[in-house]
Design a protein around this motif. Structure first.
Motif, PDB file in Angstrom:
ATOM      1  N   LYS A 162       0.830  -1.252  -0.063  1.00 52.40           N
ATOM      2  CA  LYS A 162       0.139  -0.128   0.173  1.00 52.40           C
ATOM      3  C   LYS A 162       1.075   1.450  -0.073  1.00 52.40           C
ATOM      4  N   GLU A 163       0.324   2.279  -0.150  1.00 52.10           N
ATOM      5  CA  GLU A 163       0.996   3.661  -0.326  1.00 52.10           C
ATOM      6  C   GLU A 163       1.708   3.803   1.082  1.00 52.10           C
ATOM      7  N   HIS A 164       2.700   4.585   1.234  1.00 50.73           N
ATOM      8  CA  HIS A 164       3.684   4.734   2.446  1.00 50.73           C
ATOM      9  C   HIS A 164       3.132   5.866   3.178  1.00 50.73           C
ATOM     10  N   SER A 165       2.013   5.552   4.043  1.00 46.19           N
ATOM     11  CA  SER A 165       1.319   6.232   4.966  1.00 46.19           C
ATOM     12  C   SER A 165       0.782   5.628   6.050  1.00 46.19           C
ATOM     13  N   MET A 166       0.647   6.260   7.036  1.00 47.94           N
ATOM     14  CA  MET A 166      -0.166   5.880   8.377  1.00 47.94           C
ATOM     15  C   MET A 166      -1.259   6.888   8.463  1.00 47.94           C
ATOM     16  N   ILE A 167      -2.425   6.234   8.730  1.00 42.76           N
ATOM     17  CA  ILE A 167      -3.708   6.984   8.672  1.00 42.76           C
ATOM     18  C   ILE A 167      -4.538   6.643   9.694  1.00 42.76           C
ATOM     19  N   PHE A 168      -4.834   7.841  10.413  1.00 44.92           N
ATOM     20  CA  PHE A 168      -5.575   7.796  11.721  1.00 44.92           C
ATOM     21  C   PHE A 168      -6.868   8.559  11.655  1.00 44.92           C
ATOM     22  N   PHE A 212     -10.036  11.759   8.908  1.00 45.93           N
ATOM     23  CA  PHE A 212      -8.991  11.184   8.881  1.00 45.93           C
ATOM     24  C   PHE A 212      -7.683  11.990   8.893  1.00 45.93           C
ATOM     25  N   SER A 213      -6.861  11.755   9.795  1.00 48.07           N
ATOM     26  CA  SER A 213      -5.547  12.517   9.624  1.00 48.07           C
ATOM     27  C   SER A 213      -4.221  11.585   9.137  1.00 48.07           C
ATOM     28  N   ARG A 214      -3.464  12.135   8.198  1.00 51.44           N
ATOM     29  CA  ARG A 214      -2.495  11.308   7.645  1.00 51.44           C
ATOM     30  C   ARG A 214      -1.001  11.640   7.955  1.00 51.44           C
ATOM     31  N   PHE A 215      -0.278  10.542   7.968  1.00 45.91           N
ATOM     32  CA  PHE A 215       1.201  10.857   8.069  1.00 45.91           C
ATOM     33  C   PHE A 215       1.856   9.855   6.555  1.00 45.91           C
ATOM     34  N   ASP A 216       2.118  11.144   5.852  1.00 46.80           N
ATOM     35  CA  ASP A 216       2.573  10.685   4.320  1.00 46.80           C
ATOM     36  C   ASP A 216       4.029  10.652   4.439  1.00 46.80           C
ATOM     37  N   GLY A 251      10.291  10.038   7.620  1.00 42.88           N
ATOM     38  CA  GLY A 251       9.623  10.029   8.688  1.00 42.88           C
ATOM     39  C   GLY A 251       9.362  11.246   9.474  1.00 42.88           C
ATOM     40  N   ILE A 252      10.549  12.012   9.665  1.00 41.73           N
ATOM     41  CA  ILE A 252      10.478  13.295  10.241  1.00 41.73           C
ATOM     42  C   ILE A 252       9.660  14.317   9.489  1.00 41.73           C
ATOM     43  N   LEU A 253       9.616  14.186   8.013  1.00 39.26           N
ATOM     44  CA  LEU A 253       8.995  15.297   7.360  1.00 39.26           C
ATOM     45  C   LEU A 253       7.651  14.841   7.282  1.00 39.26           C
ATOM     46  N   ALA A 254       7.085  13.379   7.593  1.00 39.89           N
ATOM     47  CA  ALA A 254       5.730  12.956   7.750  1.00 39.89           C
ATOM     48  C   ALA A 254       5.344  13.322   9.026  1.00 39.89           C
ATOM     49  N   THR A 276     -13.623   4.970   3.606  1.00 34.62           N
ATOM     50  CA  THR A 276     -12.511   4.113   3.983  1.00 34.62           C
ATOM     51  C   THR A 276     -11.491   4.166   2.932  1.00 34.62           C
ATOM     52  N   TYR A 277     -10.482   3.609   3.060  1.00 40.07           N
ATOM     53  CA  TYR A 277      -9.182   3.645   2.199  1.00 40.07           C
ATOM     54  C   TYR A 277      -8.805   2.242   1.853  1.00 40.07           C
ATOM     55  N   ASP A 278      -8.036   1.859   0.827  1.00 44.81           N
ATOM     56  CA  ASP A 278      -7.406   0.820   0.493  1.00 44.81           C
ATOM     57  C   ASP A 278      -6.084   0.526   1.542  1.00 44.81           C
ATOM     58  N   HIS A 279      -6.187   0.468   2.524  1.00 41.56           N
ATOM     59  CA  HIS A 279      -5.059   0.757   3.539  1.00 41.56           C
ATOM     60  C   HIS A 279      -5.502   0.362   4.824  1.00 41.56           C
ATOM     61  N   LEU A 280      -4.567   0.039   5.716  1.00 39.18           N
ATOM     62  CA  LEU A 280      -4.887  -0.086   7.390  1.00 39.18           C
ATOM     63  C   LEU A 280      -5.180   1.342   7.964  1.00 39.18           C
ATOM     64  N   LEU A 281      -6.325   1.260   8.724  1.00 38.60           N
ATOM     65  CA  LEU A 281      -6.589   2.423   9.512  1.00 38.60           C
ATOM     66  C   LEU A 281      -6.544   2.398  11.052  1.00 38.60           C
ATOM     67  N   PHE A 282      -5.832   3.253  11.845  1.00 37.88           N
ATOM     68  CA  PHE A 282      -5.976   3.263  13.188  1.00 37.88           C
ATOM     69  C   PHE A 282      -7.213   4.131  13.555  1.00 37.88           C
ATOM     70  N   SER A 283      -7.962   3.248  14.364  1.00 33.19           N
ATOM     71  CA  SER A 283      -9.647   3.680  14.635  1.00 33.19           C
ATOM     72  C   SER A 283      -9.387   4.920  15.779  1.00 33.19           C
ATOM     73  N   ARG A 284      -8.311   4.705  16.763  1.00 34.57           N
ATOM     74  CA  ARG A 284      -8.326   5.718  17.843  1.00 34.57           C
ATOM     75  C   ARG A 284      -9.733   5.634  18.594  1.00 34.57           C
ATOM     76  N   SER A 285     -10.107   4.476  18.606  1.00 30.28           N
ATOM     77  CA  SER A 285     -11.530   4.070  19.410  1.00 30.28           C
ATOM     78  C   SER A 285     -10.957   3.655  20.758  1.00 30.28           C
ATOM     79  N   PRO A 286     -11.740   3.930  21.652  1.00 34.52           N
ATOM     80  CA  PRO A 286     -11.359   3.266  23.039  1.00 34.52           C
ATOM     81  C   PRO A 286     -11.712   1.780  23.165  1.00 34.52           C
TER      82      PRO A 286
END
Length: 576
Positions: free
Chosen positions: A184-190, A199-203, A214-217, A417-427
């Motif tokens: 998948k694309e090099h991102s982390m999606i919250f 959603f908020s992304r770290f690309d 990583g620092i720039l992301a 949704t996305y074609d990716h893993l998603l961090f739900s940040r749910s309790p």
């Protein structure tokens, strides 16, 4: 990315779609199936492969046939020249190049999860004969999966293959199945709890090396952390950067929350980022998780350019990953037996292993014995006269963490949704993915199937499936406010599966690192494998595979001793 029918107008084609998809004309007005192409390169431009003059004429005359969007996965990252990959490759090659044994060892291995499969695979590579025993009727252990009456698969967990998994990546290459990973694309999606549905992304930019990418992301994301919080977190991390591995290991005694406060990092950093990260790594919250676990992950993600890049397996793990390993083992003379649950470890008079007694009454004997089960299973079967040996007594602190994996099939295709893993940040939830998008075998153009990790699960593991589904739907209503409601007045559940694992990976709490055993036990001819054993990737698929390689390495190194030991036993038996 779902398959779409688009009009001829170029403005209808989203720029991000254009980067990943080639647009092709089609005569059908129905939604077309997504075409996956393993690890082929992306189409970076639109191509119109018209092969005849009539098609060209239509184009000139501005006739507007609908387009079929053919999506491809991102190409496999360049992992093969990284230090960690080469180190893992060297260890793999050592088994293939080791001298062929004059008398191959019969090695009986309990547990056909990734640790047991890895142990057996590399022993077979070294010329020995593994006999792999699996208690259940399915391969994979913590990556096991089952097919329901409709032909749909449901899994033990939502499994992600990182670029920072060098031994796993080598394993795929050695088996010739690299194309089964869908990168998948090099991102982390919250998800944004304070902004439902957003959603908020770290690309991570591809053009920069680590750790700059990583620092720039992190710096570019201003939705989750403020600049003062980023600065304080960076200052807090400096000792880990300067101190290296020795510093990381020394932090095992602190929880994530304790370490952050000690380093002056604001609590909001923990809340915004590290609750989600802690639950993704070990299914527990930052007040319980050892900071060593977080630092190891950050080290891999920040020091390796593609370390945090993620891939999904293209189908169910037993068939798409485990069976190729089994085929490899059997081709080299090894055996794999399902429905072979161990009832007792039977001992010789000197306390060494005599045999494994199965529930069926069958007795399995070998030259060497390996336990590659979860640590909780080993503790249940540990012989009484081993329990006070310090090597085994320390295992008392290692306890598997409960986790629940939820699968929900909906009556429609979800859009948010996305074609990716998603961090739900749910309790209640950890990570999730729409598997109808991310996985080739599970692809469905018309309906979504969400796979979600329900964690922490300790308070929920004994509750009914319906209670867990109700709670999950309540959380999903926040993630999909326009599409899902808790009462199903919007998207409706077609069916669901809930998979409970009361004891999953070992709970990585503070001060458990000294309790993790080496693969070579103090009992002659008895070895351990599993992610809880001593290796640098903690509780993960990478840790399980590496533990199997280290176990196999210990056995190969001990070959002369083990053969001599066996001959001595044979002599004693003959004399008596």
């Amino acid at each position: 990315m779902s398959a779409l029918n688009l009009s001829w107008h170029s403005k209808s084609l989203d720029p991000q779609v254009a980067l990943r998809c080639g647009a092709y004309p089609t005569c059908s007005h129905q939604t077309n199936a997504l075409a996956f192409r393993g690890s082929e390169s992306m189409g970076h431009s639109l191509k119109f492969p018209f092969g005849n003059s009539s098609a060209k004429t239509r184009l000139r005359n501005h006739i507007r046939p609908p387009l079929r969007v053919v999506c491809v996965d991102y190409p496999r990252p360049d992992l093969d020249n990284t230090v960690n990959f080469l180190e893992a490759a060297l260890l793999s090659s050592s088994f293939r190049s080791s001298p062929r044994p004059a008398k191959p060892l019969n090695v009986v291995i309990a547990g056909a999860g990734l640790a047991g499969l890895s142990t057996a695979k590399y022993l077979a590579d070294a010329g020995h004969k593994p006999i792999l025993l699996e208690a259940r009727d399915v391969l994979g252990g913590k990556v096991a999966a089952w097919k329901d009456d409709d032909g749909d698969w449901y899994e033990t967990g939502l499994h992600i293959f990182f670029g920072a998994y060098p031994n796993v990546q080598n394993l795929f290459g050695e088996l010739g199945i690299n194309d089964r990973l869908q990168w998948k694309e090099h991102s982390m999606i919250f998800a944004m709890p304070n902004k439902p549905g957003e959603f908020s992304r770290f690309d991570f930019p591809e053009v920069l090396p680590a750790p700059l990418n990583g620092i720039l992301a992190i710096l570019k994301n201003n939705e989750m952390l403020t600049w003062p919080e980023k600065v304080k977190f960076a200052i807090g991390l400096l000792p880990a950067i300067v101190g290296g591995q020795a510093y990381v290991e020394a932090q095992d005694g602190l929880s994530v929350q304790e370490w952050m406060r000690k380093q002056g990092v604001p609590d909001r950093v923990t809340t915004e980022v590290f609750i989600a990260m802690s639950k993704a790594l070990n299914f527990i919250n930052p007040d319980e998780l050892s900071m060593q676990c977080i630092l190891i992950a950050l080290n891999r993600f920040l020091q390796e350019k593609h370390g945090s890049k993620m891939a999904f397996l293209d189908g169910n793990p037993p068939e798409r990953l485990c069976m190729p390993i089994v085929d490899h083992i059997q081709l080299r003379g090894g055996e794999v037996k399902l429905n072979s649950r161990i009832k007792k470890i039977e001992l010789n008079d000197d306390g060494t292993v005599k045999s494994f007694l199965l529930n069926t009454g069958d007795v399995i004997e070998g030259d060497v014995y390996v336990f590659a089960t979860p640590v909780d299973t080993l503790k249940l079967l540990l012989p009484d006269n081993w329990k006070e040996i310090p090597y085994f007594k320390k295992l008392e602190k290692l306890v598997g963490v409960p986790v629940i994996n939820v699968h929900i099939w909906f009556d429609r295709k979800l859009k948010n949704t996305y074609d990716h893993l998603l961090f739900s940040r749910s309790p209640l939830l950890s990570v999730y993915a729409d598997m109808s998008l991310t996985c080739k075998e599970y692809y469905d153009p018309n309906k979504s199937m969400l796979e979600l990790v329900f964690a922490p699960a300790e308070e929920w593991i004994s509750r009914s499936d319906s209670e867990i589904i109700d709670a999950t739907m309540g959380e999903l209503a926040k993630l999909f406010p326009d599409e899902i409601s808790a009462d199903q007045s919007k998207a409706k559940i077609v069916k669901y599966h809930v998979v409970k694992t009361p004891r999953s990976v070992y709970k990585t709490v503070p001060d458990c690192e000294p309790c993790r055993p080496l693969q070579r036990s103090p009992i002659e001819g008895f070895y351990l494998a599993g992610d809880y054993t001593k290796q640098k990737y903690l509780a993960s698929m990478e840790g399980a595979v590496l533990s199997g390689k280290l176990c196999a390495q210990a056995i190969v190194q001990d070959y002369e001793f083990l053969v001599a030991r066996g001959q001595g036993r044979l002599t004693e038996a003959t004399i008596s």
